[in-house]
Design a protein around this motif. Sequence first.
Motif, mmCIF file in Angstrom:
data_model
loop_
_atom_site.group_PDB
_atom_site.id
_atom_site.type_symbol
_atom_site.label_atom_id
_atom_site.label_comp_id
_atom_site.label_asym_id
_atom_site.label_seq_id
_atom_site.Cartn_x
_atom_site.Cartn_y
_atom_site.Cartn_z
ATOM 1 N N LEU A 138 0.838 -1.206 0.000
ATOM 2 C CA LEU A 138 0.000 0.000 0.000
ATOM 3 C C LEU A 138 0.869 1.252 0.000
ATOM 4 O O LEU A 138 0.561 2.240 -0.688
ATOM 5 C CB LEU A 138 -0.941 -0.005 1.204
ATOM 6 N N SER A 148 -9.593 -2.973 13.103
ATOM 7 C CA SER A 148 -9.091 -3.845 12.042
ATOM 8 C C SER A 148 -8.564 -5.176 12.556
ATOM 9 O O SER A 148 -8.228 -6.057 11.755
ATOM 10 C CB SER A 148 -7.972 -3.123 11.286
ATOM 11 N N GLU A 181 -2.380 -4.358 7.400
ATOM 12 C CA GLU A 181 -2.964 -3.918 6.129
ATOM 13 C C GLU A 181 -4.373 -3.369 6.340
ATOM 14 O O GLU A 181 -4.715 -2.290 5.838
ATOM 15 C CB GLU A 181 -3.012 -5.081 5.141
ATOM 16 N N ARG A 219 -6.097 0.686 5.835
ATOM 17 C CA ARG A 219 -7.261 0.977 4.982
ATOM 18 C C ARG A 219 -8.349 1.757 5.726
ATOM 19 O O ARG A 219 -9.314 2.226 5.108
ATOM 20 C CB ARG A 219 -7.840 -0.318 4.414
#
Length: 558
Positions: free
Chosen positions: A183, A447, A479, A483
């Motif tokens: 990312l 997350s 990850e 996001r």
Amino acid sequence: MKAVMKPGVHYTGEIHVKLRETAPVARLAMARAPRRRTLTAIARSAGVRAVGSLVDALPAQAHPHRTRLSAELPHVKPGGELSRWHTVSLPGGGAKSKRSRPPEPLRVAMSLRGGAAPAAPGGPSTEDVWGAVRALMEQPEVEYAEPDAVMVHPTVELPEPQGKNLPRDWHLRAIRVPQAWRLFEKAGQLPGEGILIGHLDTGWTMHPAVPGPDRLMPGVDLWDRHRPDARDPLETGLGFSPGHGTATLCLLASNHDDYLGLATHASVLPVRVSPSVVHVATHAMALGILHCVAQGAQVLSISMGGLPSRLWADAVNHAYERGVVLCAAAGNHFPLGRSLRTPTSVVYPARFNRVLAVAGITHGLKRYRFNDRMSGNDGPEVDLCAPTPEVMWASPPEGYRLGGGTSSATPQVAGAAALWLSYHRRALEDFSPTERVEACRRALLQSADDVGPYPYHPRPEEPSRMHNEYFGDGRLNVEAALRIKPIRGLQPQPRDDVSGSLLKLLGVGLPAAPAGPQVDADQIELLWATHTAGVQQAAQASSAPIVSERLRARLELP
């Protein structure tokens, strides 16, 4: 299997005192004291000697060596509540000056060398220390007083277990770090760039995986004050942790061909606060937190812990309110034989509301608990978990070995916090300090993966958060955290404190008595005694009395 250290609290002869912003007029009149008294006058009334402001013990200025990032960061001078903390000394106890002799924790450490369970280091008695605390609490200008101490946790000599044949980077894959790096690559950014991480541990030493001088500041040593920087002297002996700080620093931020941490382009400020994770000094931990804030750190990684301390609580509040994401290890425990174990509850500062408490989760997604070796602490205070044990550690001078403990899990969460702050740096520019911290915490917690064999339930105080007492909100997923975009308006965590309310949570009470300085001082002493009793009793250590004779009489203890 043999316990190699006598556990307990070793007093240094100094006491940390927090002065009130404004002393109550009625109490001043009763004490026949003028409106404003100097610290010297207050100390003299309590029969102790003034040393000076606590923040005076911080390094006078930043080290002349500057990393690329640190040159751009503002210097934040501790103020507010921290300016009201001062240090006094018992007559004949504590250091007379910063340079006159080694600090008491160093002398305690020296007495612990040699591999045998030592006698308690010479120093003030429990009666003298808590008598001085009560005398200080009687002064109208004093809000709070607590002893300076070194908490010595028990440890045992255990055989090294045979590790599984796991890939060197299995922990990074488990928490999806390679996907997070991609990312960054797509966004044209470098992982961790623009972030300074404060690293409170046993220091660092040369190793191929240690970040270079463009990212690693030499740091400071708050344990051995005569040392010029935070380099680990690699002291050996049972109970010492040579290379521990090097290992956790590399897990945090290494960027080497043979070894990668998480925040591969973050800068790191190491602070040596102890030679070992099993003995922790009250003042060194607090000053370490304050120093990192003063140097502009945005994340703190703390792989050790100990006593419940009001000084630590104020240092944590100071850091949190200035935009620092604090991550700390939940702690470890050991089997001692005859079905005994050292305490398994989450230690401080991880136990504070404003600190992310990090537990461990095994490669097999099981609770980090074994019958025959070191295991991780857990409980309702846990916020997140990360992979451990059998995580590859950098081992000075240039080797690698398997490591474990919640020490391994903590830098993974701190590294993830640094990555999130770096990835969303531009979006966070006009956030307030606490909004920035809460946005980061929210991303990491929301997350997290609900893995493992144990059910997750809504937290009573935050029903939107699903958790269990072993893994907190789940296993770190870097990850997925990246996001999650930052949002404004999140409410700050409640201010951290150490007070009588905590005694109620522990099921400990004092005899009915009018509120006042005597009861306040009793609560302080009993809180420390409650924390220490489990350690001493589990290890069946012969030690100095846990509480003073005066408090023993008030509680009608045998």
